[in-house]
Design a protein around this motif. Structure first.
Motif, PDB file in Angstrom:
ATOM      1  N   LEU D  81       0.833  -1.203   0.000  1.00 12.76           N
ATOM      2  CA  LEU D  81       0.000   0.000   0.000  1.00 12.76           C
ATOM      3  C   LEU D  81       0.871   1.259   0.000  1.00 12.76           C
ATOM      4  CD1 LEU D  81      -3.024   0.710   0.206  1.00 12.76           C
ATOM      5  CD2 LEU D  81      -2.677   0.970   2.666  1.00 12.76           C
ATOM      6  N   SER D  82       1.818   1.294   0.923  1.00 14.29           N
ATOM      7  CA  SER D  82       2.616   2.522   1.038  1.00 14.29           C
ATOM      8  C   SER D  82       3.531   2.681  -0.165  1.00 14.29           C
ATOM      9  CB  SER D  82       3.426   2.512   2.335  1.00 14.29           C
ATOM     10  OG  SER D  82       4.264   1.391   2.365  1.00 14.29           O
ATOM     11  N   ALA D  85       1.453   4.139  -2.867  1.00 11.39           N
ATOM     12  CA  ALA D  85       1.136   5.555  -2.657  1.00 11.39           C
ATOM     13  C   ALA D  85       2.368   6.420  -2.875  1.00 11.39           C
ATOM     14  CB  ALA D  85       0.587   5.751  -1.245  1.00 11.39           C
ATOM     15  N   HIS D  88       3.416   6.655  -6.407  1.00 13.16           N
ATOM     16  CA  HIS D  88       2.490   7.528  -7.119  1.00 13.16           C
ATOM     17  C   HIS D  88       2.899   8.992  -6.910  1.00 13.16           C
ATOM     18  CE1 HIS D  88      -1.198   9.375  -8.514  1.00 13.16           C
ATOM     19  NE2 HIS D  88      -1.277  10.011  -7.356  1.00 13.16           N
ATOM     20  N   LEU D  89       3.218   9.335  -5.650  1.00 17.81           N
ATOM     21  CA  LEU D  89       3.586  10.718  -5.351  1.00 17.81           C
ATOM     22  C   LEU D  89       4.861  11.107  -6.085  1.00 17.81           C
ATOM     23  CD1 LEU D  89       2.902  10.929  -1.529  1.00 17.81           C
ATOM     24  CD2 LEU D  89       1.445  11.649  -3.428  1.00 17.81           C
ATOM     25  N   GLN D  92       4.230  11.370  -9.771  1.00 16.34           N
ATOM     26  CA  GLN D  92       3.505  12.581 -10.163  1.00 16.34           C
ATOM     27  C   GLN D  92       4.428  13.805 -10.160  1.00 16.34           C
ATOM     28  OE1 GLN D  92       0.190  14.571  -7.905  1.00 16.34           O
ATOM     29  NE2 GLN D  92      -0.966  13.151  -9.164  1.00 16.34           N
ATOM     30  N   ARG D  93       5.270  13.906  -9.081  1.00 13.33           N
ATOM     31  CA  ARG D  93       6.215  15.030  -9.017  1.00 13.33           C
ATOM     32  C   ARG D  93       7.175  14.997 -10.211  1.00 13.33           C
ATOM     33  NH1 ARG D  93       6.901  19.539  -7.503  1.00 13.33           N
ATOM     34  NH2 ARG D  93       8.788  19.498  -6.262  1.00 13.33           N
ATOM     35  N   GLN D  96       5.395  16.023 -13.311  1.00 11.46           N
ATOM     36  CA  GLN D  96       5.199  17.482 -13.341  1.00 11.46           C
ATOM     37  C   GLN D  96       6.496  18.186 -13.720  1.00 11.46           C
ATOM     38  OE1 GLN D  96       3.777  18.301  -9.447  1.00 11.46           O
ATOM     39  NE2 GLN D  96       1.609  18.107  -9.988  1.00 11.46           N
ATOM     40  N   GLN D 100       7.373  20.514 -16.954  1.00 15.05           N
ATOM     41  CA  GLN D 100       7.797  21.912 -16.788  1.00 15.05           C
ATOM     42  C   GLN D 100       9.089  22.179 -17.556  1.00 15.05           C
ATOM     43  OE1 GLN D 100       7.873  22.251 -12.581  1.00 15.05           O
ATOM     44  NE2 GLN D 100       5.791  23.030 -12.436  1.00 15.05           N
TER      45      GLN D 100
END
Lengths: 310, 565, 463, 107
Positions: D81-82, D85, D88-89, D92-93, D96, D100
């Motif tokens: 689970l962790s 998560a 994913h974080l 995503q960063r 992004q 950019q």
């Protein structure tokens, strides 16, 4: 196992060196977090699981989070200064290292400390685990003052946190929120378990509080300051910072009034009182640590500050 | 019998209270008028204790505050009573005469007068070293304000030298007292009187007080300060304060255990040297106040000689009373003479009193010069007699010379006083009455204790006669004033500097030196500034973190390894 | 145990807590806390000296508290200075309200420290004290205050860590944390010397003894005046108090042959270096802060003389007198500087002539405090220095005598440096801020106390 | 019989744990060698989840009680689970940031 211990020691030294000598602040922080985990491991090897737990939760987890939060708020900087090698420095500290080694070699290895004394008084302590007995009964005043230290650290931070505006980047999707939602009950459970187990085995208020605080930090990161939204009353928050300390001390004063001495309990009620104190202390610790991370400022202070400025 | 011990503190606290009152501006205009009232407790104590002393001459008044300072003790015995008497009388008469001081800053005069008075009365009753030191310093340092009061160039010069030597004396005295206190482990003067300690501590105490007494070479402040101060201030400077050194020697040095001191032979010789030194230099003065100042130095010679044989005697305490009596005698007369300068100088409005004033002046001069059957002659004769069994004797001729020179000084004084320029000032009758009473007291007091006899009349008349003959001979044959500016040593130094600068052939060289001096001064100021800056920046070394931590480690090593040595 | 002892710690903490909870009235809660603590601090002088264990657990299990004369005097000094500083701060509306809970936290921590006889417990109180003191520096809005606080924080933490190392070594060796018990058991050995070294150096850094003083002029110079007064008069004294305890009690049985030279030399250097810097520094506040560095040197010299004396512990009252004299004089001085600084809006020495001339009461107070610092009669400082001189005579330490006299002269020098400014004919160059008249009187009374307390200080070391 | 059973179990768990460790090695190698953050994440999450799963499976075979088995499974589930998560974080960063940089903005 000696090989493992030696490797661990070398690793700790290497990480410490790297954390202090790195020119990149971010790298230093990351290495510092890793260092905290290694030290926790060292505590495990020294068969002190409660210290390991505290080190991992506070020294590595929360301190790391605090450092990262600070890092995100300051200008990126690298230290470009060339560090000259200093002979006096090297001489003094190698001398010290040798001296320390020689002195430590003299310490008797079979030191039992106060363990016999503690074991002898466990029956009257109200709890079965020696560490908890020391922390919450024999040397309760130390622990109460430590709670005060924690509270005052937060008060101090509050006094300095003049313009705290955390800069967190918004995330797409709800993965983190869902994760936090699932995790929170578990964290609560673990915290309560650690607290309860403290009476008989390693664990207790500080560890439980740290774990709860970690949960709160994750929750606040996921939902971006839930307490600002007014879900919890300001008063409850503020009471929670000092509640643990004051309950502890008040019970201590009752002890003084009842003739068992300041910071003492009547032996019959000791177990129950300690549990009560531990619950409140856990909550205090958790909220204080979490508040330090999220830089909670109550609206009243902000309002009066802006009044003064205008 | 009433207990007067509390008054031992009041006598000096009371004037201090007055001084504190002057901080309130509205009280300042009354400063001078209030001065006589500052002596009220001292007067009460004097009367009250005087009766007790008459009843039992060995009674001692005591007050102890073990928790104040390092244990404060005050006491008053016979000796102290004599000193209290002379202080009280002279300060009182001077306070009444203080209305001569009429300028805008009169309140400052009053302030320093009160502070100095407090110190002067306090040291009489002090029975521990610290209180003695504190009151002595208070008296000395506050007197600076009296010396500088008139603020003209000579007053400022006098004040500069005064404070220089006063502070030097303080420093010696302080170090000496600390040394002695550390060695004896107490500041109780009754123990100090009986126990000797390391020689150099004693020497420092002796030196520190010698400044106040005006022992030659250390005397240079004295002939500068006495003429510069206002008249009533000169009276107390010369009448009372100068004698604080004598009682200081007595109290702080091991007076009961001095007999074996190897330096003791020096004291009588120093006394005679001082007598002659002050006298000879005094004869070369033209300013009557300066002349009186040198006369005071000369008279101090008698006291130094006196205390010199007191220390040799088996009963120093008893012998000291003779010295005290001589101090009393000198205090009254010298204060009277200084005030006489005032009465003559500010005389215009009291024209009808002037014959009386002159009569009194001549009477005082005769008393000091040792008129037969008067205090001076009686005391000198008695002292010589009592000291006959002392170990270190002086030739009689030297003492005779001392007396003769006093006579000559007085003749010179009266002549100089007559030529004084007159600056009219008014003064009320109480002052005049007090002065007349002072003179009267100076005349009659000895007869309460001593009965003059005809046996010594010949030897008593001797010095005065020689003085008159010598003065007359000088007047007829030489008739010339050898002039020396007051402050001898200082003057010589200063004059030598000026002379060298004026030598023709050296003028160019001197000019260059002066220019160089200016340049050097600028340069050194610049250097100082640069040095200050460098010092200021040197702190960076300690601020450097790496250095800080290195220091920390080095100290750890140092303490940790210290058992190796 | 009297209820007063826990109250000494809990009352200020309670008031501080109420201040945090009820921030609008933090000032008033602060004053209530300060007045109560001050009354308690004075009242403990009347208690019987004794020792206790907390929670009724016998030693070595429980934490020992003790109230002896040294502790009583330290509590009293804290009470007097604390009272004056608190009233002063109450009259100063420029102080942020956080001052109150931080200051009361520090006060409570100090009281807990003075009461404690348990080295680990003392470490905890040091932590509470350190964290409050550092934050007190940081709340100043003066430029550079944050950096100074940061430096102070690091030094303070370093000091605490070293102290803790010593505690651990002591515990490892004797399985006890009680100072009295440790003193009885103390035996020479490398481990003990290491413990002594670690604790000493840690506390030296906290006390700002030369050469570990560098943080002090920055922190005390840039903090708010009331804060500087607290830090200089009380906080550094807390760590020095521990040095007294360690060297004259816990580790006294060790053969400390070099100890006299160690303390006397460092103390002399501190006296000279601090005074020199005070003579050249361009800012008034820094000048006073540097004077603290110099006066800490006197404390060290006092300690040196005590150790060399192999004296009875009761002799330490001379040290208490020194602490008392400095606490009163230095707090008065900093508060006086606060008045001047606030009135002028700056503390640049060169431009203070006019302000100093208008602030007569404050200037007079500064002068009085200076008299005590320089050790002129009849102040408390005079007696303290008298005691030092007498002891150095006893030990035949003539060079020390010279240092003491020279230090006093230099002290007089930098005090005169300020007083002289009042005599210069400087014209008014900027508008002056108004300050409450009460603050001037307060400073004057405190400075007078620095003089007058000298009169009765004999009861300290007399018996 | 019981002995043979024990032998098989031991061998199996050894095999599983060894396999798990091999996956860990591969994952670590991937983190060290792959070029972009997303690639590295890919390597580490896949490898770690599977690696840990295999190790847990191997340990389960050794477990003495059902309670212990349950705990092992919970640990595995929590890590899954962790890891998901957190990856994913991070992903995503990283996504992004790359966007950019591509569009020429400075982060």
């Amino acid at each position: 196992m000696l090989v493992f211990d030696g490797l661990l020691a070398l690793l700790i030294l290497g990480l410490a060196w790297r954390a202090t000598s790195s020119r990149d602040l971010f790298e230093s922080i990351v290495v510092f977090i890793a260092l905290g985990l290694m030290i926790a491991l060292a505590w495990v090897r020294l068969s002190a699981p409660d210290a390991a737990l505290a080190e991992a939760a506070i020294g590595s987890g929360l301190a790391g989070a605090l450092l990262l939060a600070t890092w995100s708020r300051i200008e990126p900087q690298t230290d470009d200064r060339v560090r000259a090698f200093s002979w006096s420095w090297a001489l003094v500290f190698s001398g010290l290292a040798v001296g320390l080694l020689l002195a430590f070699a003299q310490i008797p290895a079979d030191g039992q400390g106060m363990m016999d004394e503690v074991q002898a008084h466990i029956p009257q302590a109200g709890v079965a685990h020696p560490v908890t007995a020391v922390l919450l009964n024999f040397r309760a005043w130390d622990t109460a003052l430590e709670l005060a230290v924690l509270a005052w650290a937060w008060f101090a931070q509050q006094a300095l946190n003049r313009d705290h505006t955390p800069r967190y980047q918004a995330l797409d999707g709800e993965v983190l929120q869902t994760f936090a939602k699932w995790l929170t009950p578990l964290v609560l459970l673990v915290g309560a378990y650690l607290l309860w187990r403290g009476a008989t085995e390693p664990g207790g208020a500080f560890q439980a509080g740290a774990v709860l605080a970690a949960g709160l930090v994750i929750y606040s990161l996921a939902y971006q300051h839930p307490w600002r939204a007014g879900r919890l009353n300001d008063w409850v928050w503020r009471l929670s910072w000092v509640g643990g300390f004051w309950l502890f001390v008040m019970i201590g004063l009752v002890g003084l009034a009842m003739g068992v001495g300041f910071m003492g309990y009547p032996p019959a009620q000791a177990g129950g009182l300690i549990l009560l104190i531990e619950i409140c202390a856990t909550l205090s610790i958790a909220f204080l640590l979490a508040a330090m991370f999220s830089g909670h400022r109550d609206t009243e202070t902000l309002a009066s500050k802006s009044n003064k400025e205008s | 019998m009433m207990d007067f011990s509390g008054m031992l503190a009041m006598i000096w606290l009371w004037p201090l209270l007055f001084a504190l009152g002057l901080a309130w501006p509205r009280l300042r205009p009354y400063g001078i008028k209030l001065l006589p009232w500052a002596l009220l407790p001292a007067g009460l104590l004097w009367f009250g204790f005087g009766w007790q002393l008459l009843a039992d001459s060995s009674v001692t008044l005591k007050l102890e505050w073990p928790n104040i300072l390092v244990g404060t003790r005050l006491n008053l015995d016979r000796l102290g009573f004599v000193w209290l008497s002379l202080s009280l009388i002279v300060w009182g008469v001077a306070a009444l005469h203080s209305r001569w001081v009429q300028d805008v800053y009169a309140w400052r005069y009053a302030l320093f007068f009160l502070l100095s008075l407090a110190g002067s009365l306090g040291l009489v009753v002090a029975a521990d070293a610290v209180s003695f030191y504190l009151t002595f310093s208070l008296m000395s340092l506050a007197a600076w304000g009296l010396v500088i009061h008139e603020r003209h160039a000579s007053a400022q010069r006098a004040a500069r030298w005064y404070i220089l030597l006063a502070i030097l004396g303080e420093l010696w005295l302080f170090v000496g007292i600390v040394a002695r206190a550390a060695e004896l482990g107490t500041t109780d003067l009754s123990i100090w009187a009986q126990t000797s300690s390391a020689g150099w501590g004693l020497a420092l105490i002796w030196l520190g007080l010698a400044v106040k007494i005006g022992v030659p070479i250390l005397h240079i402040w004295l002939p500068l300060a006495h003429p510069a101060a206002p008249v009533p201030a000169s009276a107390v400077l010369s009448g009372v304060m100068i004698k604080a050194g004598i009682i200081g020697w007595w109290l702080l040095l091991p007076s009961q255990a001095m007999a074996n001191n190897e330096w003791l032979w020096l004291m009588p010789w120093l006394g005679v040297a001082t007598m002659l030194f002050g006298g000879v230099l005094g004869l070369m003065q033209t300013d009557p106040k300066a002349l009186l100042a040198y006369s005071s130095i000369s008279q101090m010679g008698w006291l130094i000689w006196g205390i010199g044989w007191v220390w040799q005697s088996a009963q120093p305490e008893w012998m000291m009373l003779w010295v005290a009596a001589f101090a009393f005698h000198h205090a009254l007369i010298k204060a009277g003479l200084f005030l006489a300068v005032g009465w003559v100088k500010f005389s215009a409005t009291q024209a009808r009193w002037m014959p009386w004033v002159w009569g009194m002046v001549i009477l005082l001069a005769l008393l000091l010069a040792g008129l037969p059957f008067s205090s001076g002659a009686l005391l000198k004769a008695e002292m010589k007699q009592v000291s006959a069994d002392a170990l270190y004797q002086l030739p009689d001729s030297l003492l005779l010379a001392g007396s003769v020179i006093t006579g000559l000084l007085m003749i010179q004084f009266v002549r100089r006083l007559a030529r004084l320029e007159v600056q009219p000032k008014t003064l009320e009758k109480p002052a005049l009455i007090s002065w007349f009473s002072l003179v009267g007291l100076a005349l009659i007091w000895p007869y309460a204790f001593m009965t003059p006899s005809w046996d010594n009349v010949l030897s008593d008349t001797q010095p005065l006669l020689i003085a008159v003959v010598f003065a007359t001979a000088w007047r007829i044959r030489v008739n010339r004033q050898v002039h020396l500016a007051p402050g001898d040593g200082v003057v010589w130094l200063e004059a030598a500097g000026v002379k060298i600068s004026q030598l023709k052939k050296h003028q160019a060289w001197w000019l260059k030196q002066q220019q160089y001096l200016v340049y050097w001064r600028l340069k050194s100021q610049q250097k100082l500034r640069r040095f200050s800056k460098r010092i200021y920046q040197a702190e960076r070394f300690f601020l450097n973190w790496s250095n800080y931590v290195t220091w920390l480690g080095a100290l750890l090593l140092l303490v940790g390894l210290s058992q190796v040595f | 145990m009297s209820w007063m002892l826990p109250a000494l710690v809990l009352w200020p903490l309670l008031a501080a807590t109420l201040g945090v909870l009820h921030q609008k009235h933090a000032r008033h809660w602060g004053l209530v806390g300060a007045l109560g603590t001050a009354v308690l601090g004075v009242a403990v002088m009347g208690l019987e000296t004794s020792s206790w264990t907390l929670g009724g657990w016998a030693l070595p299990l429980g934490i020992g508290w003790r109230l002896d004369q040294l502790a009583q005097w330290m509590l009293l000094i804290g009470a007097i200075v604390g009272l004056f500083v608190s009233v002063y701060a109450w009259l100063d509306h420029t102080l942020p309200r956080a001052f109150w809970w931080l200051w009361l936290g520090a006060w409570g921590a100090m009281n807990a420290l003075f009461l404690s006889a348990d080295v680990f417990n003392i470490y905890v109180t040091l932590e509470l004290l350190g964290i409050s003191a550092v934050a007190l520096v940081a709340i100043s809005n003066k430029a550079g205050a944050t950096q100074a606080a940061m430096r102070y924080l690091l030094v303070s933490l370093l000091g605490s860590m070293l102290f803790l190392l010593g505690v651990a070594l002591l515990y490892g060796e004797y399985a006890s944390l009680d100072m009295v018990y440790l003193a009885q058991q103390m035996q020479s050995g490398p481990v003990m010397f290491l413990a002594l070294a670690a604790m000493t150096v840690g506390l030296m850094a906290k006390t700002a003894l030369f050469p570990l003083h560098a943080w002090l002029p920055l922190a005390h110079g840039r903090a708010h005046a009331a804060v500087s007064a607290i830090l200089s008069a009380l906080v550094i004294k807390a760590s020095f108090y521990l040095l007294i305890r360690l060297w004259l009690e816990v580790f006294a049985p060790l053969d400390l042959s070099l100890a006299f030279w160690f303390w006397a030399l460092l103390g002399s250097l501190a006296v000279l270096w601090g005074a020199t810097q005070a003579l050249v520094t361009p800012s008034l506040k820094q000048l006073v802060a540097w004077s603290t560095v110099a006066q800490v040197g006197y404390l060290a010299i006092g300690l040196a003389l005590m150790i060399d004396a192999q004296a009875q512990f009761s002799w330490a009252w001379g040290l208490v007198g020194l602490i008392l004299a400095h606490a009163l004089a230095k707090s008065a001085m900093f508060l006086a500087v606060g008045n001047i600084q606030q009135r002028a809006g700056h503390d640049n020495l060169q431009q203070l002539g006019y302000v100093l001339r208008t602030e007569r009461k404050t200037l007079f107070a500064f002068g009085l405090a200076g008299v005590s610092l320089a050790g002129l009669p009849i102040s408390a400082g005079f007696l303290a220095k008298w005691w030092l001189l007498e002891l150095s005579f006893d030990h035949q330490a003539w060079w020390l005598f010279g240092v003491l006299i020279l230090g006093s002269l230099m002290t007089a020098g930098y005090v005169l440096r300020v007083l002289n400014l009042a005599l210069t004919n400087q014209a008014q160059t900027q508008s002056l801020q108004a300050i409450p008249a009460g603050r001037e009187w307060l400073v004057l009374i405190l400075a007078s106390l620095a003089i007058v307390s000298g009169l009765s200080a004999q009861s300290l070391w007399g018996g | 019989m019981a002995e043979a059973m024990g032998l098989i179990l031991n061998g199996l768990s050894l095999l599983l744990i060894g396999l798990g460790l091999a996956f860990f090695m591969a994952g670590t190698l991937g983190v060290l060698r792959f070029s972009t953050p997303l690639n590295r994440l890919h390597a580490v999450t896949k490898a770690d989840n599977l690696g840990l799963g295999l190790v847990v499976a191997g340990l389960i075979l050794q477990a003495g009680s059902w309670a212990l088995v349950f705990k092992y499974l919970i640990i595995w589930a929590l890590v899954l689970l962790s890891a998901a998560a957190v990856s994913h974080l991070i992903g995503q960063r990283a996504y992004q940031q790359t966007r950019q940089t591509e569009s020429g903005e400075t982060p």
